[in-house]
Design an enzyme around this catalytic site. Structure first.
Site, mmCIF file in Angstrom:
data_model
loop_
_atom_site.group_PDB
_atom_site.id
_atom_site.type_symbol
_atom_site.label_atom_id
_atom_site.label_comp_id
_atom_site.label_asym_id
_atom_site.label_seq_id
_atom_site.Cartn_x
_atom_site.Cartn_y
_atom_site.Cartn_z
ATOM 1 N N SER A 82 -9.792 -0.626 5.303
ATOM 2 C CA SER A 82 -8.492 -0.194 5.783
ATOM 3 C C SER A 82 -8.444 -0.296 7.316
ATOM 4 C CB SER A 82 -8.250 1.241 5.294
ATOM 5 O OG SER A 82 -6.898 1.546 5.311
ATOM 6 N N ASP A 108 -3.586 -3.858 -4.105
ATOM 7 C CA ASP A 108 -3.505 -2.971 -2.950
ATOM 8 C C ASP A 108 -2.264 -3.272 -2.122
ATOM 9 O OD1 ASP A 108 -3.959 -1.357 -0.785
ATOM 10 O OD2 ASP A 108 -5.596 -2.569 0.034
ATOM 11 N N HIS A 155 -7.343 -0.612 -3.102
ATOM 12 C CA HIS A 155 -7.749 -0.498 -1.699
ATOM 13 C C HIS A 155 -9.279 -0.460 -1.526
ATOM 14 C CE1 HIS A 155 -6.326 0.018 2.312
ATOM 15 N NE2 HIS A 155 -6.721 1.261 2.470
#
Ligand SMILES: *[C@@H]1O[C@H](CO)[C@@H](O)[C@H](O)[C@H]1NC(C)=O
Ligand SMILES: *[C@@H]1O[C@H](CO)[C@@H](O)[C@H](O)[C@H]1NC(C)=O
Ligand SMILES: *[C@@H]1O[C@H](CO)[C@@H](O)[C@H](O)[C@H]1NC(C)=O
Ligand SMILES: *[C@@H]1O[C@H](CO)[C@@H](O)[C@H](O)[C@H]1NC(C)=O
Ligand SMILES: *[C@@H]1O[C@H](CO)[C@@H](O)[C@H](O)[C@H]1NC(C)=O
Ligand SMILES: *[C@@H]1O[C@H](CO)[C@@H](O)[C@H](O)[C@H]1NC(C)=O
Ligand SMILES: *[C@@H]1O[C@H](CO)[C@@H](O)[C@H](O)[C@H]1NC(C)=O
Ligand SMILES: *[C@@H]1O[C@H](CO)[C@@H](O)[C@H](O)[C@H]1NC(C)=O
Length: 466
Positions: free
Chosen positions: A149, A399, A424
């Protein structure tokens, strides 16, 4: 046979409790000027159990927006492969998150928060590595950066900005194209919606229909009281303003479950069952309306809150969950401007256009700053990454953040890995019997690249020493 099972259980327990030492490292408050001499300490977690101190690599997690322990606990991939690579493991906490606070509990106040930026964090990490290497100008150990991320963005940026410090980077679910004018703002929520569509054909339609019912229930005292009771809300949702906040809460709930739609139960952001989207969509699998529909959504909410008895304070917003990312709003209001919008056509949400003026005004009101929408692109190159090297960008197509991910390889050494059925940064999590084949393949590609980067580093260093 039973003994065998007991042993497996023990192993499973040991795996979920990673052992590390918690340490502190002093960094300058400001790496980029000389107006202050102030310093503070950032936290890092260290494990040398698998390390070959004679030259084994350092696996370095570039911490993102939250307490570093959350990432240490949910980046099992690094732990899983450490023995094979004889690696030292380090998880470094990002300044202004967790316990790495320059001004204690006053750190997020407007007069103190200004030293929160990605560039300052990367400079912290470079200094920490310098210390771990004894001297990064004569490095002994190859360093591999890992991150998921925003942490994945940092891992990639770290390699781009400090190639002499980091040999390569695994950047998982790193939305480095999520900046103004790079991708259409609606893609993110289109991906969210498709997860709910795939779970069952009625699910997204029901959610889409629910907004007007929620707003009409909030409009009268009678029905809003029913909603409060049925959804176990702490306070009533009995005004337009309340309805706005409640709708926002629900939207972010749907987004979160799409992000962490893992094939196994996980408590990464909050305790959720395996395939949470599929689980909640079973309550929205028939054409529903009015009270029935809202009852169904009430059941969705209880999955999200893990059936907890306490009432739901939907006004708490983003602070719901394990990650205390309070500082992120400031980053989003300065350099990390990521346009996200909804159209109400190709997604299941109410239409909400991206309005930078409005966004900037809200930032000014909250932090007395105006965002610099092009700063990150100027600082890190945006889509112009031809000069970068030794980075793997991985993205799971489930995601929503894949909207801003690198989905095509840039060069021989800046590669894209697509993981068709992953949410994710699933590839960074501990291996699990429910893992899809695609994520196993991605992890193998990561390992091959890490090996290559380490070999390159060692060859270069041997050459230099010769
Ligand atoms: C991390 O895992 C350990 C061991 O399972 C647990 O005690 C700790 O509470 C976890 N920390 C966070 C922040 O998730
Ligand atoms: C930094 O520290 C030095 C040595 O203690 C001191 O002379 C100087 O005034 C300090 N500078 C600032 C900007 O605080
Ligand atoms: C409103 O409240 C009354 C009395 O409690 C109840 O009979 C009625 O069904 C309620 N109306 C709705 C729409 O829930
Ligand atoms: C909402 O409910 C609260 C608490 O029941 C009440 O005090 C308030 O007047 C209500 N607001 C509106 C707009 O009905
Ligand atoms: C919807 O899910 C419920 C509960 O799992 C089930 O009983 C029902 O048959 C499903 N309806 C349809 C149309 O699949
Ligand atoms: C809900 O959270 C908000 C924001 O943190 C807080 O101000 C409020 O007092 C809380 N309400 C309840 C009923 O806990
Ligand atoms: C999150 O961290 C900030 C800064 O340390 C703190 O002020 C705030 O109370 C924390 N919020 C929660 C919900 O723990
Ligand atoms: C954007 O927001 C500003 C400030 O709130 C407002 O004046 C403007 O009309 C909005 N623009 C659009 C296209 O909605």
């Amino acid at each position: 046979m039973w003994r065998y099972i007991a042993l497996l259980t023990l192993l499973a327990l040991a795996r979920s409790e990673y052992r590390y030492n918690t340490k502190w490292f002093t960094v300058p408050l400001d790496h980029f000027g000389f107006a202050t001499n102030a310093t503070f300490k950032i936290k890092y977690l260290e494990c040398d159990d698998y390390w070959d101190m004679g030259g084994g690599p350092i696996f370095f997690y570039t911490g993102n927006e939250g307490q570093i322990e959350v990432f240490a606990n949910h980046t099992g991939f690094m732990w899983d492969i450490a023995a094979e690579f004889k690696a030292k493991i380090v998880f470094a906490e990002h300044r202004y998150y967790g316990a790495s606070m320059p001004f204690g509990d006053k750190s997020l106040d407007n007069q103190h928060i200004g030293y929160l930026s990605s560039a300052q964090a990367l400079a912290d990490y470079a200094e920490l590595i310098n210390y771990l290497q004894k001297n990064a100008l004569k490095p002994k150990y190859p360093v591999i950066a890992f991150g998921g991320s925003y942490g994945g963005m940092l891992a990639a940026y770290f390699r781009m900005k400090y190639p002499h410090v980091v040999a390569g980077a695994i950047a998982a679910s790193a939305p480095i194209h999520m900046f103004p004018d790079m991708v259409p703002c609606e893609v993110f929520n289109r991906i969210v919606t498709s997860s709910y569509k795939v779970a069952n054909s009625k699910c997204a339609d029901n959610i889409k229909k629910s907004w007007s019912f929620i707003r009409s229930y909030a409009a009268s005292a009678n029905t809003s009281e029913w909603l409060r009771q049925n959804w176990n809300l702490c306070g009533p949702a009995n005004s337009t303003l309340h309805a706005d906040v409640l709708v926002e809460f629900l939207e972010s709930m749907y987004v979160t479950m799409a992000m962490v739609n893992y094939p196994f139960a996980s408590d990464f952001l909050m305790p959720l069952p395996a395939q949470p989207v599929k689980v909640v969509c079973q309550y929205l699998n028939e054409t529903l309306k009015d009270k029935e529909l809202l009852e169904g959504i009430g059941k969705v909410i209880s999955v999200f809150t893990n059936n907890k008895k306490e009432c739901l304070n939907y006004t708490e917003g983003d602070n719901y969950g394990n990650l205390n990312a309070s500082g992120w709003d400031y980053q989003a209001c300065t350099e990390m401007v990521m346009p996200i919008c909804t159209t109400g056509k190709n997604d299941m949400f109410e239409p909400s256009p991206w309005n930078f003026t409005q966004y900037a005004e809200a930032c000014h009101k909250k932090y007395n700053v105006y965002p610099r929408p092009n700063m990150a692109r100027l600082e890190y190159g945006g889509a112009m990454l031809e000069a970068a090297s030794n980075i793997v960008f991985s993205n799971g197509l489930l995601d929503p953040w894949a909207a801003g991910g690198i989905l095509n390889s840039v060069s021989d050494s800046v590669k894209a890995v697509i993981i068709i059925d992953a949410a994710h940064h699933l590839d960074l999590m501990a291996s699990n019997p429910s893992d899809p084949e695609s994520v196993k393949m991605a992890r193998q590609i990561h390992k091959d690249n890490i090996r290559k980067w380490i070999d390159e580093f060692n060859r270069r260093m041997a050459h230099r020493r010769a």
